[in-house]
Design a protein around this motif. Structure first.
Motif, mmCIF file in Angstrom:
data_model
loop_
_atom_site.group_PDB
_atom_site.id
_atom_site.type_symbol
_atom_site.label_atom_id
_atom_site.label_comp_id
_atom_site.label_asym_id
_atom_site.label_seq_id
_atom_site.Cartn_x
_atom_site.Cartn_y
_atom_site.Cartn_z
ATOM 1 N N SER A 68 -10.195 0.192 -5.128
ATOM 2 C CA SER A 68 -8.827 0.715 -5.153
ATOM 3 C C SER A 68 -8.794 2.106 -5.764
ATOM 4 C CB SER A 68 -7.919 -0.217 -5.951
ATOM 5 O OG SER A 68 -7.939 -1.487 -5.386
ATOM 6 N N GLY B 3 -7.400 5.704 -4.348
ATOM 7 C CA GLY B 3 -6.229 6.259 -5.029
ATOM 8 C C GLY B 3 -5.108 5.242 -5.157
ATOM 9 N N LEU B 4 -5.451 3.942 -5.159
ATOM 10 C CA LEU B 4 -4.439 2.887 -5.243
ATOM 11 C C LEU B 4 -4.563 2.142 -6.571
ATOM 12 C CD1 LEU B 4 -4.984 1.494 -1.642
ATOM 13 C CD2 LEU B 4 -2.936 2.701 -2.433
ATOM 14 N N ASN C 140 -2.639 -2.017 -4.314
ATOM 15 C CA ASN C 140 -3.551 -2.773 -3.460
ATOM 16 C C ASN C 140 -3.685 -4.177 -4.044
ATOM 17 O OD1 ASN C 140 -5.371 -3.236 -1.455
ATOM 18 N ND2 ASN C 140 -7.050 -2.085 -2.360
ATOM 19 N N LEU D 283 0.835 -1.205 0.000
ATOM 20 C CA LEU D 283 0.000 0.000 0.000
ATOM 21 C C LEU D 283 0.867 1.252 0.000
ATOM 22 C CD1 LEU D 283 -2.790 -0.930 2.593
ATOM 23 C CD2 LEU D 283 -2.901 -1.013 0.095
ATOM 24 N N LYS D 284 1.974 1.174 0.742
ATOM 25 C CA LYS D 284 2.884 2.334 0.813
ATOM 26 C C LYS D 284 3.447 2.675 -0.557
ATOM 27 C CE LYS D 284 4.296 1.594 5.542
ATOM 28 N NZ LYS D 284 5.203 0.716 6.255
ATOM 29 N N GLN D 285 3.500 1.664 -1.428
ATOM 30 C CA GLN D 285 4.003 1.905 -2.789
ATOM 31 C C GLN D 285 2.870 2.200 -3.767
ATOM 32 O OE1 GLN D 285 6.694 -1.756 -2.095
ATOM 33 N NE2 GLN D 285 7.446 -0.898 -3.997
ATOM 34 N N GLY D 286 1.647 2.297 -3.222
ATOM 35 C CA GLY D 286 0.512 2.689 -4.060
ATOM 36 C C GLY D 286 -0.245 1.542 -4.703
#
Ligand code: SF4
Length: 245
Positions: free
Chosen positions: A100, A104-105, A20, A15-18
């Protein structure tokens, strides 16, 4: 039936890298009465990730739990009601994409969380497999099956899995350009070896996003669940080898 899940600790790192990740967990091996891992080995079968995390927590005296039962139900549905299964999977993927986007993922999907099925062979709708139904969506998996017809599938990334007794397949997989995932029997507090079998080791536990890995590496994974006690050769012990040398 909801087929996909998300939110395990490794997925949360993504998630930290965008990204899901949604995972489909079926019952591995022949636990459901149907074989989902045609190239499994004795070691990987007994050390399978199926028993990692909540999937491996059983009440005293019990040999199954809700998670295992759900995986068996889903697997039976895949084999016995293929059309219903595929439609449910399609809906779940569409829902994951919507969810997602709202967050914004970027949605990504791993359909062999605890199985090794050749998804390219199965139609999701007549004439189209899952990758053709969702050509703009990234899928990824680990596999022990060589020769899968995936070369032309731009949105499917495979990492080959080393295990006990599949060395010959590992060499072929390397020759075919696969990264090779290798489970190391060391503590998470210990660093992974820098190289293994002459290749750079990339820490595959930093995230689950295998399609972002550099090419021509060994993807190192720390042993989890029952794999921590493996002596079959499935788990490799580079630290032990270095100390013994
Ligand atoms: S490790 Fe992979 S191939 Fe082996 S039993 Fe588990 S899911 Fe199947």
């Amino acid at each position: 039936m909801k087929l996909l899940s998300t939110g395990n600790p490794k997925i949360l790192k993504g998630l930290k890298q965008g990204f899901n990740t949604y995972i489909l967990h079926l019952a591995p091996a022949n636990l459901s009465g149907y074989e989902t891992c045609p190239k499994r080995t004795a070691g990987c079968t007994s050390a399978c990730l199926n028993t990692a995390g909540r999937g491996g927590m059983f009440k005293k005296g019990e040999t199954t739990n809700m998670i295992q039962n759900a995986r068996i139900r889903k697997t039976k549905m895949f084999f016995e009601q293929r059309q219903d299964f595929m439609l449910a999977l399609k809906k779940d993927i569409e829902l994951g994409i919507k969810q997602s986007k709202k967050l914004g993922l970027i949605p990504v999907f791993r359909l062999n969380g605890t199985s090794d099925l050749a998804w390219e062979k199965y139609d999701m709708i007549p004439g189209q497999n899952v990758f053709e139904c969702f050509p703009d969506i990234q899928f990824y998996d680990y596999t022990k099956i060589l020769g899968r017809k995936v070369k032309g599938i731009a949105n499917y990334h495979l990492t080959f899995s080393a295990a006990d007794g599949n060395d010959a397949d590992v060499y072929r997989a390397i020759a075919e350009g696969y990264n090779v995932a290798t489970v190391f029997g060391m503590k998470k507090t210990e660093p992974m070896p820098e190289t293994y079998s002459g290749r750079t080791v990339f820490n595959g536990d930093d995230s689950d996003l295998r399609f972002l890995d550099p090419k021509n590496v060994v993807v190192g994974l720390y042993a989890k669940g029952k794999a921590k006690k493996d002596t079959s050769g499935f788990v490799k012990y580079p630290t032990f080898l270095m100390k013994a040398a």
